[in-house]
Each structure stands twice: as structure tokens, then as C-alpha cells.
Design a protein around this motif. Structure first.
Motif, PDB file in Angstrom:
ATOM      1  N   LEU A 116       0.833  -1.210   0.000  1.00  0.00           N
ATOM      2  CA  LEU A 116       0.000   0.000   0.000  1.00  0.00           C
ATOM      3  C   LEU A 116       0.866   1.258   0.000  1.00  0.00           C
ATOM      4  CD1 LEU A 116      -2.798   1.281   0.151  1.00  0.00           C
ATOM      5  CD2 LEU A 116      -2.678   1.091   2.656  1.00  0.00           C
ATOM      6  N   ASP A 117       1.969   1.191   0.773  1.00  0.00           N
ATOM      7  CA  ASP A 117       2.862   2.355   0.825  1.00  0.00           C
ATOM      8  C   ASP A 117       3.522   2.598  -0.529  1.00  0.00           C
ATOM      9  OD1 ASP A 117       4.425   4.411   2.382  1.00  0.00           O
ATOM     10  OD2 ASP A 117       6.076   3.136   1.684  1.00  0.00           O
TER      11      ASP A 117
ATOM     12  N   ARG B 214       1.836   6.974  -6.565  1.00  0.00           N
ATOM     13  CA  ARG B 214       0.806   7.981  -6.874  1.00  0.00           C
ATOM     14  C   ARG B 214       1.302   9.394  -6.541  1.00  0.00           C
ATOM     15  NH1 ARG B 214      -5.447   7.994  -4.621  1.00  0.00           N
ATOM     16  NH2 ARG B 214      -6.163   9.752  -5.956  1.00  0.00           N
ATOM     17  N   VAL B 215       2.015   9.514  -5.410  1.00  0.00           N
ATOM     18  CA  VAL B 215       2.566  10.820  -5.018  1.00  0.00           C
ATOM     19  C   VAL B 215       3.571  11.307  -6.057  1.00  0.00           C
ATOM     20  CG1 VAL B 215       4.025  11.993  -3.336  1.00  0.00           C
ATOM     21  CG2 VAL B 215       2.141  10.544  -2.563  1.00  0.00           C
ATOM     22  N   GLU B 216       4.457  10.391  -6.497  1.00  0.00           N
ATOM     23  CA  GLU B 216       5.448  10.769  -7.502  1.00  0.00           C
ATOM     24  C   GLU B 216       4.783  11.187  -8.808  1.00  0.00           C
ATOM     25  OE1 GLU B 216       7.954   7.426  -7.877  1.00  0.00           O
ATOM     26  OE2 GLU B 216       9.009   7.741  -5.963  1.00  0.00           O
TER      27      GLU B 216
ATOM     28  N   GLU C  56       3.389  14.596  -8.279  1.00  0.00           N
ATOM     29  CA  GLU C  56       4.466  15.591  -8.280  1.00  0.00           C
ATOM     30  C   GLU C  56       4.927  15.882  -9.700  1.00  0.00           C
ATOM     31  OE1 GLU C  56       7.456  14.025  -5.769  1.00  0.00           O
ATOM     32  OE2 GLU C  56       6.526  14.718  -3.898  1.00  0.00           O
ATOM     33  N   GLN C  57       5.064  14.833 -10.502  1.00  0.00           N
ATOM     34  CA  GLN C  57       5.451  15.043 -11.896  1.00  0.00           C
ATOM     35  C   GLN C  57       4.398  15.867 -12.638  1.00  0.00           C
ATOM     36  OE1 GLN C  57       6.104  11.168 -13.537  1.00  0.00           O
ATOM     37  NE2 GLN C  57       7.988  10.774 -12.333  1.00  0.00           N
ATOM     38  N   GLN C  58       3.125  15.546 -12.359  1.00  0.00           N
ATOM     39  CA  GLN C  58       2.051  16.298 -13.001  1.00  0.00           C
ATOM     40  C   GLN C  58       2.088  17.770 -12.579  1.00  0.00           C
ATOM     41  OE1 GLN C  58      -1.820  14.674 -12.238  1.00  0.00           O
ATOM     42  NE2 GLN C  58      -2.885  16.261 -13.447  1.00  0.00           N
ATOM     43  N   VAL C  59       2.344  17.970 -11.266  1.00  0.00           N
ATOM     44  CA  VAL C  59       2.431  19.361 -10.776  1.00  0.00           C
ATOM     45  C   VAL C  59       3.593  20.091 -11.439  1.00  0.00           C
ATOM     46  CG1 VAL C  59       2.959  20.765  -8.751  1.00  0.00           C
ATOM     47  CG2 VAL C  59       1.267  18.939  -8.586  1.00  0.00           C
TER      48      VAL C  59
END
Length: 572
Positions: A92-93, A99-101, A104-107
């Protein structure tokens, strides 16, 4: 170890929670947890929830809880459950981290896109600003051209309008020549303002025409001029009775251009005549006529008269002190005379104070610094009179010293009657002029009159003394005393071969001039200071200057006689 675990499960908070759950069949943790959270701080609460999660996991695992007793507890199974659960948490982690990465790439990608858009917008803004500047310059250029074109059109249109106006006046003038007024402007009562404007212009034109050839038409124009004036006065009266203030204002604006609108073209005479004319009507119409008359006079003083005085004085205040003082004296005198005439009307119980306040409101700003203007003008005027006289004689005034050396010479000359210094040749010129004296005395006389009229009673003696001091300085010291000094220096020495009676002419003229000075002192200064402490100062100042001149006259006469005596012995 099993017993310890069982005791911990049964006796601790979790044991109570589980027992409640077992007995009631419901989830009691939601009710217990807030009490535990309120009793511990944030760090203990975080540790508690971590332990709670593990205990729940153990409780859900078969053989991992207290159900079935110590015999049913299976540590291996509980370990396997923990290991599996840890692996699931790791997966899960990892999913969350991916998903966080991704986010961040999308941002970062969106940030680059927005930064690029911002740069593009800045460039477009700069281009738009440049276009705006170019447009502004173009608008300014067009506006300049339009203004220039407007000036050109006005320059062409103004003569054209004058020609059109002249053509209309010629047409109306022809009607007066024919003796029949056909234009609607003269026959329609509603166009009386337009007819008044035309007849005023025709009246001005008719005044320039020769009388022998145009006497008839001039008479007709003058008759129509007076008829229209009477109609306008009747219209003004009707509007007054109806209370139509705006209509009264319109008619009054037209009447102002007629010569008969004010009978005398003099605001002071007009005011007195107006008050005299309406006084009886006000008494017949109003229940408090004194209030109405007082309000009328107040409006005349504060609006018409104050504006008139300001226009007259401000014109000369900074450019011509003489005209300013003359105008101030004349306007103040005429205003006080007008106030005396208005005293005959009923203006209330204290009309003297009322009129005095009105006069003060008009002239206060001019009277407060009057004496400084007076003294400055009198000093410059007196200096100019003397300088103009000496320039006409091509004479450069000698500097007459003062101080210790000069006083010592004066004492020696008085005791020994000897000339100290070389004798000068005056060519028979006494350097005394009755024209100069008359001009100085006339200027001072006018200054005394203005001072008497314009000074506050408390300041009158002090101001009069300042004017008298200037007269003493310029007439007695700068003119008479200088002539005596020059005359003494012009007396020949006793051993001179040729003697003359030059100084006796100086004595004669100085005596005549001093009598004129004494007459003005008694006639014009004494009435101003006779009842004040300044009288003694004036008398003492006059005494000092008289004694000073008498000493020099006596000294000069003695030296003149001595010179004549030696000359007679020389010739014998």
C-alpha cells in the motif's frame, strides 16, 4: 508468559474494552476512545492508536486474542498474520508513493506550462503596451491637428459671423430708415431680450453717425431704445410681484447694458437713491421695516460695495502706492458719507454700530497696514522730490558727517566763530527752493489728512508723529539744514579780498521756509496730537530742530558780518 499475557488482556483497558464488546455485542471503542484522548497528551494519543491498531489486528486473528483462554493462543499464527499485514502495508505504501510521484510530476509539468503561459502573457502585455503608446501618440497628434484645424476654422468663422451679424444689423437699420418695423423680433413681446440686444448695438452705431444726415433715424432708434428699456423695467417689476427670482435675474442681466439701468453710474449715489426710493414702500408693506432695510443695506455693502472697493484697490495696491492711497482715502470717505446718509433710515436700535461693522468688514484688511504704506510712499516721494531738485542744479550733495569729530568741530566753530575747513564756491546758489518746500508740505498735508481719516483713533497720534518725523528729516534736515551747512562753507574767510552777501540770502529763504513749516505744524499736526502724550514729543522735536538751525543762522550771520568788516577795512 501466557499467564502474563492473559492478565494483561483481562486487566488492562483493552481487556475491559474487549469484555464490553463480548458482553454487549457492539463496538464500544467509539465511546471509550474520546475519554482516553482527552486524558492524555498528543504523543500518548498517537502511541495509543498505534497499539490499538495492533491489538485489534491480534483480536481479529484466530488464536491471537483471549477468546478460548490461554490454551487457544497461537503465537505462530499471530506472527504470520502480522508478517502478512506488514507486507500488505508495504505494498500500500509503494502504491501511495507511486501515486505521489505521479502527482508531483504532473504538478511540475503543469507549473512549467503555467510559467510558459505567464511569459507569453507578459510578452503580449508588452506588445499591447507598445501599441497603446503608439495609439496614444497618434491620438495626441490627431488632437493637435484637430485643435489647429479648429483654430483655422474659428479664424475663418469669426469674420463670417461678424459679417452675418453686420448684415442683420444693416437690415434692421434699414427698417428704421424706412420708418416701419416689420421684423418679428421687434413686434413679438416674447423676444424682448433679443430686441434689446439688437437695439443696444444699433444705438451704439447711431451715436457715431453725423447728426445732420441721420437725425431722424437716430431719433427713432433712441425712442425704441427707451421703449424697450421701459418694457424691461415693467417686466422686472411684474416678476418681482410674482416672486419669480430667476426671471428677475434674467431681466436684470439685460438691463445692466442699458445706460438708464443705473441713473448715475455711481454706486454710492445709486445706493442712497435706492434706499430713499424703497424706504416708504418697505414701511407700508412689511411689519418689521427696520429689519428689511437693514438686510437690504447689508447686502449692498457686503456684495456690491465690497466687490467695488476690492476691484478699485487691488488694481493699484502693488503697482502704484500713490493711486492706492488716494483711492483708499476717497473710497473710505465716500463710504462713511454714505453711512451718514443712511443713518436717517430706520435700521433698528443701534444703527451706528451696525453701519460701523459693515464699513469695517470692507476696509479692515486695508486699514490694518495703511500707515506702513503711507510712510513708505511718503519717504520715497520726499526723497524723489529732493533728488530731482538737486539733479536740476547739477549738484551732488556733500556728505555732512556726524559723530565725535564733527561734534568737536561744531563746538569749536560755535565758540570761536572760525571756519573749519576750506571755503567752497556755491556760485550764489542757496540750495533752497520754495517749490521743493511746497511739494514736501503738500505731500505731508495729504498724508496728515489720510492719517486723520484712515487711522484708528487710538493709533492716530502715533501715526501722525511718524509722518511729522519724516517731514523734519526731509525738509528741515535734508533740505534746510543742508543748505545752511553749504552756506556756512560758502562764506569767505575774513582775510578774503572780495566779500559777498550770499549767506544773507540763505537766511532770508530759510526763515520763510521755516514759517511755512511752523504753519503746517499748527494747522495740521496739532489737531491730531493735541490731546495725547505725543504732543510733548512733537513740541520737543520741533524745538530741537529749531534751536539747531538758529545756532547755525546766528553763526553764519556773525561770520558774514565779520567778513564784511574785514573787507571794509581792506578797502579803506
Amino acid at each position: 508468559m501466557d499467564e502474563a499475557w492473559a492478565g494483561r488482556r483481562a486487566g488492562g483497558p483493552r481487556g475491559r474494552l474487549l469484555r464490553d464488546k463480548d458482553s454487549d455485542g457492539g463496538l464500544v471503542a467509539a465511546a471509550v476512545t474520546p475519554e482516553l484522548f482527552e486524558s492524555q497528551n498528543a504523543r500518548l494519543a498517537q502511541e495509543y492508536w498505534r497499539n490499538e491498531y495492533i491489538e485489534r489486528l491480534a483480536w481479529r486473528t484466530p488464536g491471537g486474542g483471549s477468546r478460548g483462554g490461554v490454551e487457544a493462543f497461537d503465537p505462530k499464527r499471530l506472527q504470520e498474520e502480522f508478517v502478512n499485514h506488514i507486507n500488505e502495508l508495504k505494498l500500500l505504501d509503494e502504491r501511495i508513493q507511486r501515486r505521489v510521484e505521479k502527482l508531483e510530476q504532473q504538478v511540475q509539468r503543469e507549473a512549467k506550462e503555467f510559467a510558459k503561459k505567464v511569459q507569453e502573457l507578459q510578452k503580449s502585455n508588452q506588445v499591447a503596451f507598445q501599441h497603446f503608446q503608439e495609439l496614444d501618440e497618434h491620438v495626441s497628434y490627431v488632437a493637435t491637428k484637430v485643435c489647429h484645424l479648429g483654430d483655422l476654422l474659428e479664424g475663418v468663422n469669426t469674420p463670417r459671423q461678424r459679417l452675418v451679424e453686420a448684415h442683420k444689423l444693416m437690415k434692421y437699420f434699414n427698417e428704421f430708415l424706412d420708418g416701419e418695423l416689420k421684423s418679428d423680433i421687434f413686434t413679438n413681446p416674447e423676444k424682448i431680450e433679443e430686441a434689446a440686444d439688437i437695439i443696444q448695438k444699433l444705438h451704439l452705431i447711431a451715436q457715431e453717425l453725423p447728426f445732420d444726415r441721420f437725425s431722424e433715424v437716430k431719433s427713432k432708434i433712441a425712442s425704441k431704445y427707451h421703449d424697450l428699456e421701459c418694457q424691461l423695467i415693467q417686466e422686472f417689476t411684474s416678476a418681482q410681484r410674482r416672486g419669480q427670482i430667476s426671471r428677475m435675474r434674467e431681466v436684470a442681466a439685460v438691463l445692466l447694458h442699458f445706460k438708464g439701468a443705473y441713473l448715475r453710474d455711481d454706486i454710492f449715489e445709486d445706493t442712497a437713491f435706492l434706499c430713499q426710493s424703497v424706504n416708504k414702500q418697505v414701511g407700508d408693506i412689511f411689519s418689521s421695516p427696520e429689519t428689511v432695510m437693514a438686510k437690504l443695506i447689508q447686502n449692498i455693502f457686503e456684495i456690491r460695495l465690497q466687490s467695488y472697493v476690492r476691484d478699485q484697490l487691488e488694481e493699484h495696491k502693488k503697482s502704484d502706492a500713490e493711486k492706492y492711497l488716494q483711492s483708499l482715502y476717497e473710497l473710505y470717505t465716500r463710504t462713511t458719507n454714505l453711512s451718514s446718509k443712511l443713518m436717517e433710515f430706520n435700521l433698528g436700535t443701534d444703527k451706528q454700530t451696525f453701519l460701523s461693522k459693515l464699513i469695517k468688514s470692507i476696509f479692515a484688511s486695508y486699514l490694518e497696514n495703511y500707515i506702513e504704506v503711507e510712510i513708505g510712499y511718503l519717504r520715497s516721494r520726499s526723497s524723489m522730490i529732493l533728488q530731482r531738485y538737486y539733479d536740476s542744479k547739477n549738484h551732488q550733495k556733500r556728505a555732512i558727517g556726524s559723530g565725535g569729530i564733527q561734534d568737536l568741530k561744531e563746538r569749536i566753530r560755535q565758540r570761536t566763530n572760525l571756519p573749519l575747513g576750506p571755503s567752497i564756491d556755491t556760485h550764489g546758489e542757496t540750495f533752497l527752493s520754495q517749490d521743493v518746500v511746497v511739494n514736501l508740505l503738500q505731500e505731508t498735508k495729504q498724508a496728515f489728512e489720510r492719517c486723520h481719516r484712515l487711522s484708528d483713533p487710538s493709533d492716530l497720534p502715533k501715526n501722525a508723529f511718524r509722518i511729522f518725523s519724516l517731514l523734519v528729516d526731509f525738509l528741515c534736515i535734508e533740505h534746510i539744514d543742508y543748505a545752511l551747512e553749504t552756506g556756512l562753507a560758502g562764506i569767505p574767510s575774513p582775510d578774503a579780498k572780495n566779500a559777498n552777501l550770499y549767506f544773507l540770502d540763505v537766511v532770508n529763504q530759510a526763515n520763510t521756509i521755516f514759517h511755512l513749516f511752523d504753519k503746517q505744524f499748527n494747522d495740521h499736526l496739532m489737531p491730531l496730537v493735541s490731546s495725547s502724550p505725543k504732543l510733548s514729543e512733537c513740541l520737543q522735536k520741533k524745538k530741537d530742530v529749531t534751536e539747531q538751525m538758529e545756532v547755525k543762522l546766528d553763526m553764519g550771520i556773525d561770520r558774514q558780518v565779520e567778513t564784511l568788516r574785514f573787507a571794509s577795512h581792506f578797502h579803506i
